[in-house]
Enzyme design. Structure first.
Site, PDB file in Angstrom:
ATOM      1  N   HIS A 264       0.817  -0.927  -0.340  1.00  0.00           N
ATOM      2  CA  HIS A 264       0.378   0.234  -0.011  1.00  0.00           C
ATOM      3  C   HIS A 264       1.001   1.501   0.306  1.00  0.00           C
ATOM      4  O   HIS A 264       0.708   1.957  -0.604  1.00  0.00           O
ATOM      5  CB  HIS A 264      -0.877  -0.044   1.492  1.00  0.00           C
ATOM      6  CG  HIS A 264      -2.130   1.024   1.202  1.00  0.00           C
ATOM      7  ND1 HIS A 264      -3.572   0.934   0.997  1.00  0.00           N
ATOM      8  CD2 HIS A 264      -1.270   2.344   1.898  1.00  0.00           C
ATOM      9  CE1 HIS A 264      -3.732   2.706   1.383  1.00  0.00           C
ATOM     10  NE2 HIS A 264      -3.001   3.365   1.691  1.00  0.00           N
ATOM     11  N   GLU A 265       1.513   1.558   1.095  1.00  0.00           N
ATOM     12  CA  GLU A 265       2.775   2.328   1.094  1.00  0.00           C
ATOM     13  C   GLU A 265       3.321   2.804  -0.220  1.00  0.00           C
ATOM     14  O   GLU A 265       3.835   3.483  -0.979  1.00  0.00           O
ATOM     15  CB  GLU A 265       3.546   2.560   2.209  1.00  0.00           C
ATOM     16  CG  GLU A 265       2.368   2.716   3.917  1.00  0.00           C
ATOM     17  CD  GLU A 265       1.115   3.659   4.063  1.00  0.00           C
ATOM     18  OE1 GLU A 265       1.823   4.885   3.348  1.00  0.00           O
ATOM     19  OE2 GLU A 265       0.710   3.390   4.195  1.00  0.00           O
ATOM     20  N   HIS A 268       2.320   4.281  -2.967  1.00  0.00           N
ATOM     21  CA  HIS A 268       2.174   5.949  -2.447  1.00  0.00           C
ATOM     22  C   HIS A 268       3.232   6.271  -2.788  1.00  0.00           C
ATOM     23  O   HIS A 268       3.204   7.504  -4.007  1.00  0.00           O
ATOM     24  CB  HIS A 268       1.675   6.165  -0.989  1.00  0.00           C
ATOM     25  CG  HIS A 268       0.626   6.944  -0.617  1.00  0.00           C
ATOM     26  ND1 HIS A 268      -0.756   6.604  -1.051  1.00  0.00           N
ATOM     27  CD2 HIS A 268      -0.057   5.568   0.246  1.00  0.00           C
ATOM     28  CE1 HIS A 268      -1.880   6.812  -0.646  1.00  0.00           C
ATOM     29  NE2 HIS A 268      -1.340   6.123   0.175  1.00  0.00           N
ATOM     30  N   GLU A 294      -4.894   7.712  -2.779  1.00  0.00           N
ATOM     31  CA  GLU A 294      -5.506   7.011  -3.015  1.00  0.00           C
ATOM     32  C   GLU A 294      -5.715   5.921  -3.400  1.00  0.00           C
ATOM     33  O   GLU A 294      -5.149   4.330  -2.843  1.00  0.00           O
ATOM     34  CB  GLU A 294      -6.684   7.285  -2.103  1.00  0.00           C
ATOM     35  CG  GLU A 294      -6.691   5.989  -0.565  1.00  0.00           C
ATOM     36  CD  GLU A 294      -5.829   5.568   0.294  1.00  0.00           C
ATOM     37  OE1 GLU A 294      -4.816   6.340   0.657  1.00  0.00           O
ATOM     38  OE2 GLU A 294      -5.996   4.308   1.099  1.00  0.00           O
TER      39      GLU A 294
HETATM   40 ZN    ZN Z   1      -3.094   5.313   1.459  1.00  0.00          ZN
END
Ligand code: ZN
Length: 499
Positions: A264-265, A268, A294
């Site tokens: 997830h990170e 980003h 997101e």
């Molecule tokens: Zn996030």
């Protein structure tokens, strides 16, 4: 290039240095500062942020922006700088309209509400937080009244996190999603739940860290332009496209969550590492749209990371790096990472129920700002919606309305961006498949970096210079719609749960 623009760039570069130092202090404070170093760090941070704020609202800054906005200068700018000047002028004018006294009172109220929220959550007592929440709602209304007097308050809030997205669009896509998702969820919950007992064991921490590094590299995170750290809550922090850092939280009782936090990170961070270099250190050099940001983290985490084909080329390697997974087959792993449960806590929810956790918050925010529902009625409203959508009632407010910190600091309108990101993902998935073919095949062949490259080219390189609606239009050629993500959920979970 005009002399004026050169001077302006030099002025911005000095402000950037202040921001750079603040970012480094913040990273150090979160990841490695000794406990007693706190005061020194926070004093320095407060000083640097105040100086930086002063420069961004200074008369000098105002003059630069006025001159550069005049037609003769503005028309000569290239499209990047047109965006930068326009955006900075908008931010400058909005900030200037907030009276200094009010801003100070807002920050004080925010800090007090944060403390009260923590206390209320620990004591499972909403009444401790209620007066502070009331105050934050009132202050937020006033703040928007100063900054965006021409806009309806909740629309202004939504727009401040995802520019250009109004409540009419949110309403349309969220309702579309809710209508389709509720019957699907009911079918899933009626099916046989997955037995997770095999995953309950002690996991080795160093192995988890090695897995994090492996996964980040695999999806396309560059360690020449980034590094990792450990914090209580995982996050991504960027200086500019050349230095983007991600953090993670490792535990002995769960080695799967940190893998998905890393992905997830990583999503980003890959966005930030691939913004065009020419935009570095400008307002366009980082993505300021939370929904769009997101969408990228969730695309990696869910659309790619929770696809069995993501793991096929690397599962043996994962078992080699972390032998705790030696007795778990890839099919068991796949089933576990896609287990759908009606649970209470948003941050622990699976990708299906997560949508409904956000819809609960969105609908309550509308009740607050549109219908002026009194704060005392909010916990009951929360529980009623949880029961209606997820068939579950929080035993106390700590697992209900008090679980997230967002409302304590006045971040109303923030939650909906999480779901907007998921909705964009359905659309991006269609667009990726149109160009690269089935992602199942691309992933199974270990070519995930082809997908990363596609995202770099179509989305990441533009930073903030293209607004979310423009990105969707350019990439997908149509308006935002929840149908593609609904189709994804339906096909995926019909198979997994034999519906
Ligand atoms: Zn996030």
């Amino acid at each position: 290039m005009s002399e004026l623009l050169d001077k302006f760039k030099a002025y911005l570069a000095e402000t950037t240095n202040l921001g750079h130092a603040s970012t480094l202090l913040y990273w150090d404070l979160e990841t490695s500062m000794p406990k007693e170093g706190f005061k020194g760090h926070s004093d320095a941070l407060a000083y640097l942020s105040t100086e930086s704020f002063k420069r961004s609202t200074s008369t000098e800054m105002g003059e630069f922006l006025d001159k550069l906005s005049a037609p003769a200068e503005f028309d000569a700018l290239d499209s990047d700088w047109k965006y930068i000047v326009k955006q900075m002028k908008k931010n400058y004018d909005e900030n200037k309209r907030v009276p200094a006294d009010f801003y100070h009172d807002f920050i004080v109220a925010q800090n007090e509400a944060g403390v009260a929220w923590q206390d209320a959550k620990a004591k499972k007592d909403f009444s401790i937080f209620a007066p502070h929440l009331e105050k934050m709602i009132d202050f937020t209304k006033k703040m928007m009244g100063y900054m965006r007097p021409h806009m309806e308050v909740y629309d202004a809030l939504l727009d401040s996190y995802e520019e250009g997205m109004d409540s009419a669009t949110y309403d349309r896509v969220f309702n579309e999603l809710k209508e389709g998702l509720l019957p699907l969820l009911n079918k899933i919950l009626a099916a046989k739940p997955y037995d997770e007992s095999k995953f309950k064991k002690e996991y080795d921490i160093p192995a988890q860290k090695a897995v994090e590094k492996f996964l980040l590299e695999y999806i396309g995170f560059s360690f020449d332009k980034g590094c990792t750290g450990e914090t209580e809550h995982p996050f991504t922090l960027n200086f500019n496209s050349k230095d983007v850092r991600v953090s993670n939280h490792f535990r002995t009782d769960n080695a799967v969550d940190p893998m998905f936090s890393a992905i997830h990170e990583g999503g980003h961070a890959i966005f930030e590492q691939n913004v065009a270099e020419r935009l570095d250190d400008t307002v366009a050099g980082s993505c300021n749209y939370l929904g769009l940001h997101e969408s990228q983290s969730r695309f990696y985490e869910n659309v790619l990371g929770r696809n069995i084909n993501f793991w096929k080329p690397i599962y043996a390697k994962l078992q080699e790096i972390d032998p705790d997974f030696k007795d778990i087959t890839i099919d068991e792993f796949y089933r576990y990472i896609n287990s759908v449960k009606n649970s209470l806590i948003r941050t622990q929810a699976d990708e299906v129920t997560y949508c409904l956790h956000v819809i609960v918050r969105y609908e309550i925010e509308q009740e607050i700002f549109r219908n002026n529902v009194p704060v005392s009625e909010l916990p009951a409203l929360w529980n009623k919606k949880m029961e209606e959508y997820l068939h579950i009632t929080p035993p106390t407010d700590a697992e209900g309305i008090l679980q997230d910190m967002h409302w304590s600091d006045g971040s109303f309108g923030y939650f909906p961006t999480y779901l907007l990101g998921t909705i964009y993902d359905g659309m991006f998935l269609e667009a990726v498949e149109k160009d690269l073919g089935s992602i199942d095949t691309v992933l199974a062949e270990g070519r995930i970096k082809d997908i990363t490259k596609w995202l770099n080219e179509h989305i990441h390189q533009y930073g903030s210079s293209r607004k979310p609606k423009e990105v969707i239009q350019a990439v997908c050629g149509r308006e935002v719609s929840a149908q593609p993500i609904l189709k994804y959920f339906t096909e995926k979970y019909t198979k997994i749960y034999n519906l």
